[in-house]
Scaffold this motif. Structure first.
Motif, PDB file in Angstrom:
ATOM      1  N   UNK A  84       0.850  -1.182   0.000  1.00  0.00           N
ATOM      2  CA  UNK A  84       0.000   0.000   0.000  1.00  0.00           C
ATOM      3  C   UNK A  84       0.890   1.237   0.000  1.00  0.00           C
ATOM      4  N   UNK A  85       0.545   2.222  -0.824  1.00  0.00           N
ATOM      5  CA  UNK A  85       1.254   3.501  -0.846  1.00  0.00           C
ATOM      6  C   UNK A  85       0.432   4.521  -0.069  1.00  0.00           C
ATOM      7  N   UNK A  86       1.122   5.368   0.687  1.00  0.00           N
ATOM      8  CA  UNK A  86       0.430   6.350   1.512  1.00  0.00           C
ATOM      9  C   UNK A  86       1.165   7.685   1.501  1.00  0.00           C
ATOM     10  N   UNK A  87       0.408   8.770   1.286  1.00  0.00           N
ATOM     11  CA  UNK A  87       0.982  10.116   1.354  1.00  0.00           C
ATOM     12  C   UNK A  87       0.558  10.791   2.653  1.00  0.00           C
ATOM     13  N   UNK A  88       1.320  11.826   3.029  1.00  0.00           N
ATOM     14  CA  UNK A  88       1.129  12.406   4.351  1.00  0.00           C
ATOM     15  C   UNK A  88       1.401  13.900   4.354  1.00  0.00           C
ATOM     16  N   UNK A  89       0.847  14.574   5.357  1.00  0.00           N
ATOM     17  CA  UNK A  89       1.155  15.978   5.570  1.00  0.00           C
ATOM     18  C   UNK A  89       2.574  16.186   6.095  1.00  0.00           C
ATOM     19  N   UNK A  90       3.245  15.115   6.500  1.00  0.00           N
ATOM     20  CA  UNK A  90       4.647  15.266   6.914  1.00  0.00           C
ATOM     21  C   UNK A  90       5.609  15.259   5.726  1.00  0.00           C
ATOM     22  N   UNK A  91       5.030  15.370   4.500  1.00  0.00           N
ATOM     23  CA  UNK A  91       5.778  15.560   3.254  1.00  0.00           C
ATOM     24  C   UNK A  91       6.454  14.285   2.750  1.00  0.00           C
ATOM     25  N   UNK A 134       9.804  15.324   0.497  1.00  0.00           N
ATOM     26  CA  UNK A 134       9.628  16.447  -0.413  1.00  0.00           C
ATOM     27  C   UNK A 134       9.558  17.738   0.385  1.00  0.00           C
ATOM     28  N   UNK A 135       9.494  18.864  -0.324  1.00  0.00           N
ATOM     29  CA  UNK A 135       9.489  20.161   0.342  1.00  0.00           C
ATOM     30  C   UNK A 135       8.097  20.555   0.820  1.00  0.00           C
ATOM     31  N   UNK A 136       7.075  19.997   0.188  1.00  0.00           N
ATOM     32  CA  UNK A 136       5.704  20.374   0.506  1.00  0.00           C
ATOM     33  C   UNK A 136       4.871  19.144   0.849  1.00  0.00           C
ATOM     34  N   UNK A 137       3.724  19.391   1.478  1.00  0.00           N
ATOM     35  CA  UNK A 137       2.790  18.324   1.822  1.00  0.00           C
ATOM     36  C   UNK A 137       2.438  17.511   0.580  1.00  0.00           C
ATOM     37  N   UNK A 196       2.947  10.898  -6.933  1.00  0.00           N
ATOM     38  CA  UNK A 196       2.433  11.661  -5.798  1.00  0.00           C
ATOM     39  C   UNK A 196       2.271  13.114  -6.242  1.00  0.00           C
ATOM     40  N   UNK A 197       1.378  13.825  -5.578  1.00  0.00           N
ATOM     41  CA  UNK A 197       1.174  15.236  -5.895  1.00  0.00           C
ATOM     42  C   UNK A 197       1.391  16.078  -4.649  1.00  0.00           C
ATOM     43  N   UNK A 198       1.627  17.376  -4.885  1.00  0.00           N
ATOM     44  CA  UNK A 198       2.106  18.256  -3.824  1.00  0.00           C
ATOM     45  C   UNK A 198       1.231  19.487  -3.682  1.00  0.00           C
ATOM     46  N   UNK A 199       1.108  19.971  -2.453  1.00  0.00           N
ATOM     47  CA  UNK A 199       0.472  21.269  -2.290  1.00  0.00           C
ATOM     48  C   UNK A 199       1.478  22.367  -2.605  1.00  0.00           C
ATOM     49  N   UNK A 200       1.055  23.607  -2.526  1.00  0.00           N
ATOM     50  CA  UNK A 200       1.946  24.719  -2.824  1.00  0.00           C
ATOM     51  C   UNK A 200       1.141  25.954  -3.175  1.00  0.00           C
ATOM     52  N   UNK A 202       1.558  29.881  -5.726  1.00  0.00           N
ATOM     53  CA  UNK A 202       2.363  30.710  -6.600  1.00  0.00           C
ATOM     54  C   UNK A 202       3.336  29.951  -7.472  1.00  0.00           C
ATOM     55  N   UNK A 203       3.002  28.695  -7.784  1.00  0.00           N
ATOM     56  CA  UNK A 203       3.890  27.886  -8.613  1.00  0.00           C
ATOM     57  C   UNK A 203       4.991  27.175  -7.854  1.00  0.00           C
ATOM     58  N   UNK A 204       5.149  27.471  -6.574  1.00  0.00           N
ATOM     59  CA  UNK A 204       6.134  26.765  -5.749  1.00  0.00           C
ATOM     60  C   UNK A 204       5.484  25.521  -5.169  1.00  0.00           C
ATOM     61  N   UNK A 205       6.173  24.389  -5.261  1.00  0.00           N
ATOM     62  CA  UNK A 205       5.515  23.128  -4.981  1.00  0.00           C
ATOM     63  C   UNK A 205       4.582  22.835  -6.140  1.00  0.00           C
ATOM     64  N   UNK A 206       3.360  22.418  -5.849  1.00  0.00           N
ATOM     65  CA  UNK A 206       2.299  22.281  -6.867  1.00  0.00           C
ATOM     66  C   UNK A 206       2.624  21.249  -7.947  1.00  0.00           C
ATOM     67  N   UNK A 207       3.637  20.417  -7.736  1.00  0.00           N
ATOM     68  CA  UNK A 207       4.028  19.491  -8.785  1.00  0.00           C
ATOM     69  C   UNK A 207       3.525  18.076  -8.514  1.00  0.00           C
TER      70      UNK A 207
END
Length: 343
Positions: A179-186, A205-208, A223-227, A229-234
Protein backbone atom coordinates in the motif's frame (compact mmCIF):
# COMPACT_ATOMS: atom_id res chain seq x y z
CA UNK A 1 11.09 -4.77 1.21
CA UNK A 2 11.92 -7.10 -1.69
CA UNK A 3 11.37 -6.46 -5.37
CA UNK A 4 7.89 -5.56 -6.50
CA UNK A 5 7.07 -7.66 -9.52
CA UNK A 6 5.65 -5.93 -12.60
CA UNK A 7 2.43 -7.73 -13.35
CA UNK A 8 -0.32 -6.41 -15.57
CA UNK A 9 -3.70 -6.04 -13.99
CA UNK A 10 -6.21 -8.36 -15.53
CA UNK A 11 -9.02 -5.83 -15.67
CA UNK A 12 -8.10 -4.48 -19.10
CA UNK A 13 -11.77 -4.15 -19.98
CA UNK A 14 -11.62 -0.92 -18.03
CA UNK A 15 -9.75 0.68 -20.89
CA UNK A 16 -12.04 0.06 -23.85
CA UNK A 17 -13.68 3.31 -24.89
CA UNK A 18 -16.90 3.24 -26.88
CA UNK A 19 -16.16 6.37 -28.85
CA UNK A 20 -13.60 9.10 -29.37
CA UNK A 21 -13.51 12.73 -30.47
CA UNK A 22 -12.44 13.43 -34.02
CA UNK A 23 -9.88 16.21 -34.55
CA UNK A 24 -11.87 17.92 -37.30
CA UNK A 25 -15.28 17.60 -35.68
CA UNK A 26 -16.96 20.82 -34.52
CA UNK A 27 -16.52 21.79 -30.89
CA UNK A 28 -19.43 20.40 -28.94
CA UNK A 29 -21.36 22.40 -26.38
CA UNK A 30 -20.85 21.11 -22.86
CA UNK A 31 -23.85 19.00 -21.89
CA UNK A 32 -25.33 19.90 -18.50
CA UNK A 33 -26.83 16.87 -16.76
CA UNK A 34 -28.66 16.65 -13.45
CA UNK A 35 -26.19 17.42 -10.64
CA UNK A 36 -24.92 14.45 -8.67
CA UNK A 37 -24.56 16.45 -5.45
CA UNK A 38 -26.08 19.52 -3.84
CA UNK A 39 -22.68 20.81 -2.67
CA UNK A 40 -18.97 20.41 -3.44
CA UNK A 41 -17.87 17.02 -4.76
CA UNK A 42 -14.89 15.74 -2.78
CA UNK A 43 -14.08 12.43 -4.47
CA UNK A 44 -14.99 10.41 -7.56
CA UNK A 45 -14.11 6.88 -8.73
CA UNK A 46 -14.95 4.74 -11.77
CA UNK A 47 -17.21 1.82 -10.82
CA UNK A 48 -17.92 0.24 -14.23
CA UNK A 49 -17.54 1.22 -17.88
CA UNK A 50 -20.67 3.39 -17.53
CA UNK A 51 -20.96 4.19 -13.83
CA UNK A 52 -19.08 6.28 -11.32
CA UNK A 53 -19.39 6.68 -7.58
CA UNK A 54 -18.86 10.01 -5.86
CA UNK A 55 -18.98 11.58 -2.43
CA UNK A 56 -19.56 15.15 -1.38
CA UNK A 57 -19.99 17.75 1.29
CA UNK A 58 -23.72 17.01 1.23
CA UNK A 59 -22.88 13.79 3.18
CA UNK A 60 -24.16 11.55 0.37
CA UNK A 61 -22.65 8.86 -1.83
CA UNK A 62 -24.02 8.74 -5.40
CA UNK A 63 -23.89 6.15 -8.16
CA UNK A 64 -24.17 7.97 -11.50
CA UNK A 65 -24.41 6.83 -15.12
CA UNK A 66 -22.09 9.33 -16.77
CA UNK A 67 -23.04 8.23 -20.28
CA UNK A 68 -26.76 8.96 -19.86
CA UNK A 69 -26.44 11.67 -17.19
CA UNK A 70 -28.68 10.04 -14.61
CA UNK A 71 -28.46 9.38 -10.88
CA UNK A 72 -29.02 5.67 -10.26
CA UNK A 73 -28.80 5.59 -6.46
CA UNK A 74 -28.17 8.05 -3.67
CA UNK A 75 -26.90 6.64 -0.37
CA UNK A 76 -27.35 8.43 2.95
CA UNK A 77 -25.68 7.35 6.18
CA UNK A 78 -22.72 9.54 7.02
CA UNK A 79 -23.20 12.28 9.61
CA UNK A 80 -20.61 14.60 8.08
CA UNK A 81 -19.13 15.21 4.62
CA UNK A 82 -17.71 12.33 2.62
CA UNK A 83 -13.95 12.72 2.11
CA UNK A 84 -13.05 9.74 -0.10
CA UNK A 85 -14.72 7.03 -2.16
CA UNK A 86 -13.01 3.87 -3.41
CA UNK A 87 -13.88 0.66 -5.25
CA UNK A 88 -12.45 -2.15 -7.32
CA UNK A 89 -13.43 -1.62 -10.94
CA UNK A 90 -16.48 -3.67 -12.01
CA UNK A 91 -17.16 -4.90 -8.48
CA UNK A 92 -20.57 -4.92 -6.79
CA UNK A 93 -19.58 -2.86 -3.75
CA UNK A 94 -17.86 0.40 -2.96
CA UNK A 95 -16.67 2.33 0.09
CA UNK A 96 -16.85 5.83 1.50
CA UNK A 97 -14.85 7.64 4.20
CA UNK A 98 -16.06 10.64 6.11
CA UNK A 99 -15.31 13.42 8.54
CA UNK A 100 -17.56 11.52 10.95
CA UNK A 101 -14.48 9.25 11.53
CA UNK A 102 -16.07 6.19 9.92
CA UNK A 103 -15.95 4.18 6.70
CA UNK A 104 -19.02 2.50 5.18
CA UNK A 105 -19.47 -0.18 2.53
CA UNK A 106 -22.36 0.09 0.09
CA UNK A 107 -23.93 -2.23 -2.49
CA UNK A 108 -25.81 -0.74 -5.46
CA UNK A 109 -28.79 -3.10 -5.18
CA UNK A 110 -29.17 -3.05 -1.41
CA UNK A 111 -32.47 -1.49 -0.39
CA UNK A 112 -31.27 0.68 2.48
CA UNK A 113 -28.26 1.53 4.58
CA UNK A 114 -24.62 0.47 4.39
CA UNK A 115 -23.84 -3.24 4.20
CA UNK A 116 -20.80 -2.85 6.47
CA UNK A 117 -19.52 -0.25 8.91
CA UNK A 118 -15.89 0.39 9.87
CA UNK A 119 -15.55 2.59 12.98
CA UNK A 120 -12.27 3.00 14.85
CA UNK A 121 -10.42 6.14 13.81
CA UNK A 122 -10.27 9.08 16.21
CA UNK A 123 -10.31 11.83 13.57
CA UNK A 124 -11.46 12.40 9.98
CA UNK A 125 -10.70 9.50 7.62
CA UNK A 126 -8.61 10.84 4.73
CA UNK A 127 -7.23 7.67 3.12
CA UNK A 128 -9.20 4.77 1.64
CA UNK A 129 -8.06 1.86 -0.54
CA UNK A 130 -9.48 -1.57 -1.42
CA UNK A 131 -7.29 -4.62 -2.03
CA UNK A 132 -7.37 -5.93 -5.62
CA UNK A 133 -9.36 -9.01 -4.53
CA UNK A 134 -11.84 -6.82 -2.59
CA UNK A 135 -11.29 -8.80 0.62
CA UNK A 136 -9.48 -6.11 2.63
CA UNK A 137 -9.67 -2.40 3.19
CA UNK A 138 -6.92 0.02 4.18
CA UNK A 139 -7.82 3.33 5.80
CA UNK A 140 -5.80 6.30 7.00
CA UNK A 141 -6.65 9.28 9.14
CA UNK A 142 -5.43 12.55 10.57
CA UNK A 143 -5.12 10.63 13.83
CA UNK A 144 -1.71 9.42 12.48
CA UNK A 145 -2.87 5.83 11.99
CA UNK A 146 -3.38 3.29 9.22
CA UNK A 147 -5.85 0.44 9.71
CA UNK A 148 -6.41 -2.81 7.81
CA UNK A 149 -9.92 -4.27 7.83
CA UNK A 150 -11.65 -7.49 6.87
CA UNK A 151 -14.35 -6.42 4.41
CA UNK A 152 -16.78 -9.23 5.21
CA UNK A 153 -16.70 -9.01 9.01
CA UNK A 154 -15.80 -5.36 9.51
CA UNK A 155 -13.05 -6.42 11.94
CA UNK A 156 -9.91 -4.29 12.27
CA UNK A 157 -7.08 -6.71 11.55
CA UNK A 158 -4.10 -4.39 12.08
CA UNK A 159 -3.51 -0.86 13.29
CA UNK A 160 -0.28 1.13 12.95
CA UNK A 161 0.55 4.61 14.24
CA UNK A 162 3.44 6.91 13.29
CA UNK A 163 3.96 10.28 14.95
CA UNK A 164 2.95 13.26 12.74
CA UNK A 165 1.77 10.93 9.96
CA UNK A 166 -1.35 12.87 8.99
CA UNK A 167 -2.56 10.68 6.14
CA UNK A 168 -3.75 12.42 2.97
CA UNK A 169 -4.30 9.46 0.62
CA UNK A 170 -3.86 5.69 0.34
CA UNK A 171 -3.73 3.41 -2.72
CA UNK A 172 -3.08 -0.30 -3.23
CA UNK A 173 -0.34 -1.60 -5.53
CA UNK A 174 -1.97 -3.86 -8.17
CA UNK A 175 -1.30 -7.60 -7.68
CA UNK A 176 0.93 -6.92 -4.66
CA UNK A 177 0.49 -6.88 -0.87
CA UNK A 178 1.74 -3.29 -0.73
CA UNK A 179 0.00 0.00 0.00
CA UNK A 180 1.25 3.50 -0.85
CA UNK A 181 0.43 6.35 1.51
CA UNK A 182 0.98 10.12 1.35
CA UNK A 183 1.13 12.41 4.35
CA UNK A 184 1.16 15.98 5.57
CA UNK A 185 4.65 15.27 6.91
CA UNK A 186 5.78 15.56 3.25
CA UNK A 187 6.67 11.88 2.84
CA UNK A 188 5.44 8.90 0.82
CA UNK A 189 5.48 5.54 2.57
CA UNK A 190 5.29 2.03 1.15
CA UNK A 191 3.57 -0.36 3.57
CA UNK A 192 3.57 -4.15 3.59
CA UNK A 193 -0.11 -4.78 4.19
CA UNK A 194 0.41 -8.29 5.60
CA UNK A 195 1.80 -7.04 8.90
CA UNK A 196 1.00 -3.37 8.25
CA UNK A 197 4.63 -2.33 8.58
CA UNK A 198 6.53 0.35 6.67
CA UNK A 199 8.64 -1.33 3.99
CA UNK A 200 10.16 1.87 2.60
CA UNK A 201 9.99 5.64 3.04
CA UNK A 202 10.77 7.71 -0.03
CA UNK A 203 12.99 10.81 0.25
CA UNK A 204 11.02 13.68 1.76
CA UNK A 205 9.63 16.45 -0.41
CA UNK A 206 9.49 20.16 0.34
CA UNK A 207 5.70 20.37 0.51
CA UNK A 208 2.79 18.32 1.82
CA UNK A 209 2.00 15.30 -0.36
CA UNK A 210 -1.69 15.36 -1.18
CA UNK A 211 -2.41 12.26 -3.29
CA UNK A 212 -0.89 9.11 -4.81
CA UNK A 213 -1.59 6.63 -7.59
CA UNK A 214 0.12 3.45 -8.86
CA UNK A 215 0.51 2.37 -12.49
CA UNK A 216 -1.42 -0.71 -13.60
CA UNK A 217 1.79 -2.73 -13.98
CA UNK A 218 2.75 -1.94 -10.39
CA UNK A 219 6.06 -0.39 -11.40
CA UNK A 220 5.59 3.35 -10.79
CA UNK A 221 3.99 5.58 -8.19
CA UNK A 222 2.81 9.16 -8.61
CA UNK A 223 2.43 11.66 -5.80
CA UNK A 224 1.17 15.24 -5.90
CA UNK A 225 2.11 18.26 -3.82
CA UNK A 226 0.47 21.27 -2.29
CA UNK A 227 1.95 24.72 -2.82
CA UNK A 228 1.18 28.25 -3.95
CA UNK A 229 2.36 30.71 -6.60
CA UNK A 230 3.89 27.89 -8.61
CA UNK A 231 6.13 26.77 -5.75
CA UNK A 232 5.51 23.13 -4.98
CA UNK A 233 2.30 22.28 -6.87
CA UNK A 234 4.03 19.49 -8.78
CA UNK A 235 3.49 15.79 -9.36
CA UNK A 236 6.38 13.38 -8.81
CA UNK A 237 7.09 10.00 -10.40
CA UNK A 238 8.73 7.28 -8.30
CA UNK A 239 10.04 3.86 -9.41
CA UNK A 240 8.87 1.21 -6.95
CA UNK A 241 11.76 -1.08 -7.91
CA UNK A 242 14.50 1.54 -7.58
CA UNK A 243 13.37 3.44 -4.51
CA UNK A 244 16.35 5.66 -3.78
CA UNK A 245 14.98 8.80 -5.39
CA UNK A 246 12.40 10.39 -7.62
CA UNK A 247 12.38 9.68 -11.33
CA UNK A 248 10.76 12.87 -12.65
CA UNK A 249 8.76 15.93 -11.66
CA UNK A 250 5.86 17.51 -13.55
CA UNK A 251 5.73 21.26 -12.91
CA UNK A 252 3.24 23.75 -14.31
CA UNK A 253 0.34 24.17 -11.90
CA UNK A 254 0.32 27.38 -9.88
CA UNK A 255 -1.73 26.13 -6.92
CA UNK A 256 -1.97 22.87 -4.99
CA UNK A 257 -2.02 19.77 -7.19
CA UNK A 258 -4.77 17.76 -5.53
CA UNK A 259 -4.92 14.63 -7.69
CA UNK A 260 -2.71 12.66 -10.09
CA UNK A 261 -3.50 9.54 -12.10
CA UNK A 262 -1.88 7.23 -14.61
CA UNK A 263 -3.76 6.96 -17.89
CA UNK A 264 -3.78 3.63 -19.76
CA UNK A 265 -1.75 3.74 -22.94
CA UNK A 266 -3.77 4.71 -25.98
CA UNK A 267 -3.37 3.30 -29.45
CA UNK A 268 -1.24 6.15 -30.69
CA UNK A 269 0.55 7.89 -27.83
CA UNK A 270 3.29 7.36 -25.27
CA UNK A 271 2.50 6.74 -21.57
CA UNK A 272 0.73 9.77 -20.09
CA UNK A 273 -0.45 10.97 -16.71
CA UNK A 274 -3.05 13.55 -15.69
CA UNK A 275 -3.20 16.04 -12.82
CA UNK A 276 -5.86 18.34 -11.40
CA UNK A 277 -5.27 21.41 -9.27
CA UNK A 278 -6.84 24.10 -7.14
CA UNK A 279 -5.91 26.46 -10.02
CA UNK A 280 -8.93 25.04 -11.98
CA UNK A 281 -6.59 23.34 -14.46
CA UNK A 282 -6.40 19.74 -15.64
CA UNK A 283 -3.12 18.85 -17.34
CA UNK A 284 -1.96 15.82 -19.31
CA UNK A 285 1.77 15.04 -19.29
CA UNK A 286 4.17 12.78 -21.14
CA UNK A 287 5.19 10.36 -18.40
CA UNK A 288 8.66 9.74 -19.83
CA UNK A 289 9.75 13.28 -20.71
CA UNK A 290 7.74 15.39 -18.27
CA UNK A 291 6.40 17.60 -21.09
CA UNK A 292 2.91 19.06 -20.66
CA UNK A 293 0.87 17.83 -23.62
CA UNK A 294 -2.52 19.43 -22.94
CA UNK A 295 -4.15 21.85 -20.50
CA UNK A 296 -7.83 22.49 -19.90
CA UNK A 297 -9.08 25.36 -17.73
CA UNK A 298 -12.44 24.74 -16.08
CA UNK A 299 -13.32 28.35 -15.31
CA UNK A 300 -15.55 28.87 -12.31
CA UNK A 301 -15.16 25.32 -11.10
CA UNK A 302 -13.27 26.26 -7.96
CA UNK A 303 -10.61 23.85 -6.70
CA UNK A 304 -10.39 20.61 -8.67
CA UNK A 305 -9.96 17.86 -6.11
CA UNK A 306 -10.27 14.37 -7.62
CA UNK A 307 -9.71 12.54 -10.92
CA UNK A 308 -11.05 9.17 -12.05
CA UNK A 309 -10.03 7.20 -15.15
CA UNK A 310 -12.90 5.67 -17.14
CA UNK A 311 -10.89 4.50 -20.18
CA UNK A 312 -7.84 5.67 -22.09
CA UNK A 313 -9.63 8.73 -23.48
CA UNK A 314 -12.13 9.59 -20.73
CA UNK A 315 -11.62 11.25 -17.35
CA UNK A 316 -13.94 12.42 -14.60
CA UNK A 317 -12.91 15.44 -12.55
CA UNK A 318 -14.61 16.48 -9.30
CA UNK A 319 -14.84 20.15 -8.37
CA UNK A 320 -15.94 22.33 -5.46
CA UNK A 321 -18.23 24.67 -7.40
CA UNK A 322 -19.52 22.91 -10.52
CA UNK A 323 -19.97 19.21 -9.79
CA UNK A 324 -18.25 16.50 -11.83
CA UNK A 325 -16.78 17.21 -15.27
CA UNK A 326 -16.62 14.60 -18.03
CA UNK A 327 -13.43 15.13 -20.04
CA UNK A 328 -12.33 13.54 -23.30
CA UNK A 329 -8.80 13.28 -24.66
CA UNK A 330 -8.58 14.08 -28.37
CA UNK A 331 -5.56 12.34 -29.90
CA UNK A 332 -5.78 12.79 -33.67
CA UNK A 333 -2.97 15.37 -33.88
CA UNK A 334 -1.11 15.53 -30.62
CA UNK A 335 -3.25 15.59 -27.49
CA UNK A 336 -6.02 17.96 -26.49
CA UNK A 337 -8.51 17.94 -23.64
CA UNK A 338 -12.18 18.71 -24.20
CA UNK A 339 -14.98 19.07 -21.67
CA UNK A 340 -17.98 17.03 -22.82
CA UNK A 341 -20.45 17.25 -19.94
CA UNK A 342 -20.85 18.12 -16.29
CA UNK A 343 -23.17 16.81 -13.64
Amino acid sequence: MGKLQSRLNSSTSRYRPDDRVEENSPVKKVQQYSPAHADAVTSVAALTADLCVSGGKDKTVVVYNWRSGTVLRRFVGHEREVTKVACVFESNRFFSASRDKTVMMWEPHRNSGPSQHFPGHDLVVTGLAVSPDSSQLCTGSRDNTLCKWDVETGQCLRRAAISRNLVTHVCWVPAEPYVIQTSEDKTIRLWDSRELQVAHTFPGKQYIQTYCDVSQDGRYCLSSSNGFGGEGCEATLWDLRQTRGRVREYKGHIQTTASCVFLPKGLDWSPVIATSSHDCMVKVWNQDTGACLATLCLDGSGPLVSLAVCDYSTLLCASFNSGIHLLRINSRKGLALQEMAKF
